[in-house]
Design a protein around this motif. Sequence first.
Motif, PDB file in Angstrom:
ATOM      1  N   SER A 100       3.061 -10.398   9.117  1.00  0.00           N
ATOM      2  CA  SER A 100       1.672 -10.435   8.673  1.00  0.00           C
ATOM      3  C   SER A 100       0.745 -10.473   9.885  1.00  0.00           C
ATOM      4  CB  SER A 100       1.420 -11.667   7.802  1.00  0.00           C
ATOM      5  OG  SER A 100       2.184 -11.605   6.613  1.00  0.00           O
ATOM      6  N   SER A 142      -1.808  -2.636   7.559  1.00  0.00           N
ATOM      7  CA  SER A 142      -2.876  -2.071   6.727  1.00  0.00           C
ATOM      8  C   SER A 142      -3.963  -1.440   7.588  1.00  0.00           C
ATOM      9  CB  SER A 142      -3.474  -3.160   5.828  1.00  0.00           C
ATOM     10  OG  SER A 142      -2.516  -3.613   4.878  1.00  0.00           O
ATOM     11  N   GLN A 174      -2.044  -1.855  -3.439  1.00  0.00           N
ATOM     12  CA  GLN A 174      -1.430  -2.997  -4.105  1.00  0.00           C
ATOM     13  C   GLN A 174      -2.253  -3.422  -5.324  1.00  0.00           C
ATOM     14  OE1 GLN A 174      -0.613  -6.268  -1.506  1.00  0.00           O
ATOM     15  NE2 GLN A 174      -0.210  -7.710  -3.150  1.00  0.00           N
ATOM     16  N   GLU A 215       1.484  -1.712   0.270  1.00  0.00           N
ATOM     17  CA  GLU A 215       2.119  -2.747  -0.560  1.00  0.00           C
ATOM     18  C   GLU A 215       2.049  -2.369  -2.045  1.00  0.00           C
ATOM     19  OE1 GLU A 215       3.857  -5.113   0.553  1.00  0.00           O
ATOM     20  OE2 GLU A 215       3.080  -5.809   2.481  1.00  0.00           O
ATOM     21  N   THR A 274       4.044  -2.406  -4.460  1.00  0.00           N
ATOM     22  CA  THR A 274       4.768  -3.224  -5.448  1.00  0.00           C
ATOM     23  C   THR A 274       4.493  -4.711  -5.269  1.00  0.00           C
ATOM     24  OG1 THR A 274       6.748  -3.355  -4.040  1.00  0.00           O
ATOM     25  CG2 THR A 274       6.621  -1.527  -5.607  1.00  0.00           C
ATOM     26  N   GLY A 275       3.509  -5.059  -4.460  1.00  0.00           N
ATOM     27  CA  GLY A 275       3.268  -6.462  -4.151  1.00  0.00           C
ATOM     28  C   GLY A 275       2.895  -7.319  -5.344  1.00  0.00           C
ATOM     29  N   ASN A 276       2.294  -6.722  -6.388  1.00  0.00           N
ATOM     30  CA  ASN A 276       1.867  -7.489  -7.569  1.00  0.00           C
ATOM     31  C   ASN A 276       2.815  -7.333  -8.756  1.00  0.00           C
ATOM     32  OD1 ASN A 276      -0.515  -8.596  -6.506  1.00  0.00           O
ATOM     33  ND2 ASN A 276      -1.641  -6.696  -6.858  1.00  0.00           N
ATOM     34  N   ALA A 295       8.947  -3.335 -10.161  1.00  0.00           N
ATOM     35  CA  ALA A 295       8.799  -2.775  -8.820  1.00  0.00           C
ATOM     36  C   ALA A 295       9.850  -1.708  -8.553  1.00  0.00           C
ATOM     37  CB  ALA A 295       8.901  -3.889  -7.779  1.00  0.00           C
ATOM     38  N   THR A 343       5.061  -2.136   3.557  1.00  0.00           N
ATOM     39  CA  THR A 343       5.677  -3.086   2.634  1.00  0.00           C
ATOM     40  C   THR A 343       6.281  -4.254   3.404  1.00  0.00           C
ATOM     41  OG1 THR A 343       7.283  -3.349   0.830  1.00  0.00           O
ATOM     42  CG2 THR A 343       7.903  -1.866   2.638  1.00  0.00           C
ATOM     43  N   HIS A 344       6.359  -5.391   2.720  1.00  0.00           N
ATOM     44  CA  HIS A 344       7.066  -6.553   3.277  1.00  0.00           C
ATOM     45  C   HIS A 344       8.439  -6.688   2.624  1.00  0.00           C
ATOM     46  CE1 HIS A 344       5.441  -8.071  -0.521  1.00  0.00           C
ATOM     47  NE2 HIS A 344       6.428  -8.932  -0.506  1.00  0.00           N
ATOM     48  N   SER A 345       8.743  -5.822   1.669  1.00  0.00           N
ATOM     49  CA  SER A 345       9.936  -5.950   0.835  1.00  0.00           C
ATOM     50  C   SER A 345      11.087  -5.089   1.361  1.00  0.00           C
ATOM     51  CB  SER A 345       9.601  -5.526  -0.604  1.00  0.00           C
ATOM     52  OG  SER A 345      10.770  -5.342  -1.374  1.00  0.00           O
TER      53      SER A 345
END
Length: 226
Positions: free
Chosen positions: A37, A42, A90, A163, A165-167, A173, A195-197
């Motif tokens: 982060s 972004s 997102q 992001e 799929t963040g929500n 997702a 993405t963070h995933s």
Amino acid sequence: MLELRQLNKSYASGHPVLRELSYTFRAGEFVAIMGDSGVGKSTLLNLIAGLDHPDPGPAAPILVDGIAMASLDDDAATRLRRERMGFIFQAFHVLPHLTLLQNVALPLLLNGLPQERASQMLAAVGLGGRDHDYPHQLSGGEMQRVAIARALVHRPALVLADEPTGNLDPETAQAVLQLLRAEISASGACTIMVTHSQAAAAMADRTVILTRAGLQEAPHVKRFAQ
């Protein structure tokens, strides 16, 4: 398709976020960008899209299909985004006062293209027959499907996903990512997904990590079985 050349960006405070960033993204590939982060993921998408401006430096730090973003005035940059790019956010950014069909058709309308493909794209993302529904009637996963349809309806050369799929819950997702991959494979768009995933990154053709030292390949990410 997209080339970064010694790209630099600092926050308003003067604190540098991207330094001497150079990388090439090829046409037709799906690339995931991961990183801690605050490292500038972004910010990088906003710079690529011309929504933000890099620090003074090389004459052409960002080239999209050989076009230097820095050489474009605001109107030309807007036209390039409208014609050549698609965005998936997102927070969806589906317009609540428009029907699903109107939301998806918006890029076609802005580009002066025939509207028929909007209904076809809604069907392609599993929302056939719901052209006249409104966003408040949808789940989060369904709204993201609308966002994907809208991003791809005008056949952009470059898709930017922040992001996406963040929500969403893990099952939704996964379904959205499979849909996104299928659609971009069919269209041949270069797609860059922040993405963070790890699960999301595994859907991409390759994954790169953004660090203070630049973009580095991440061969350890387990690929999705296609």
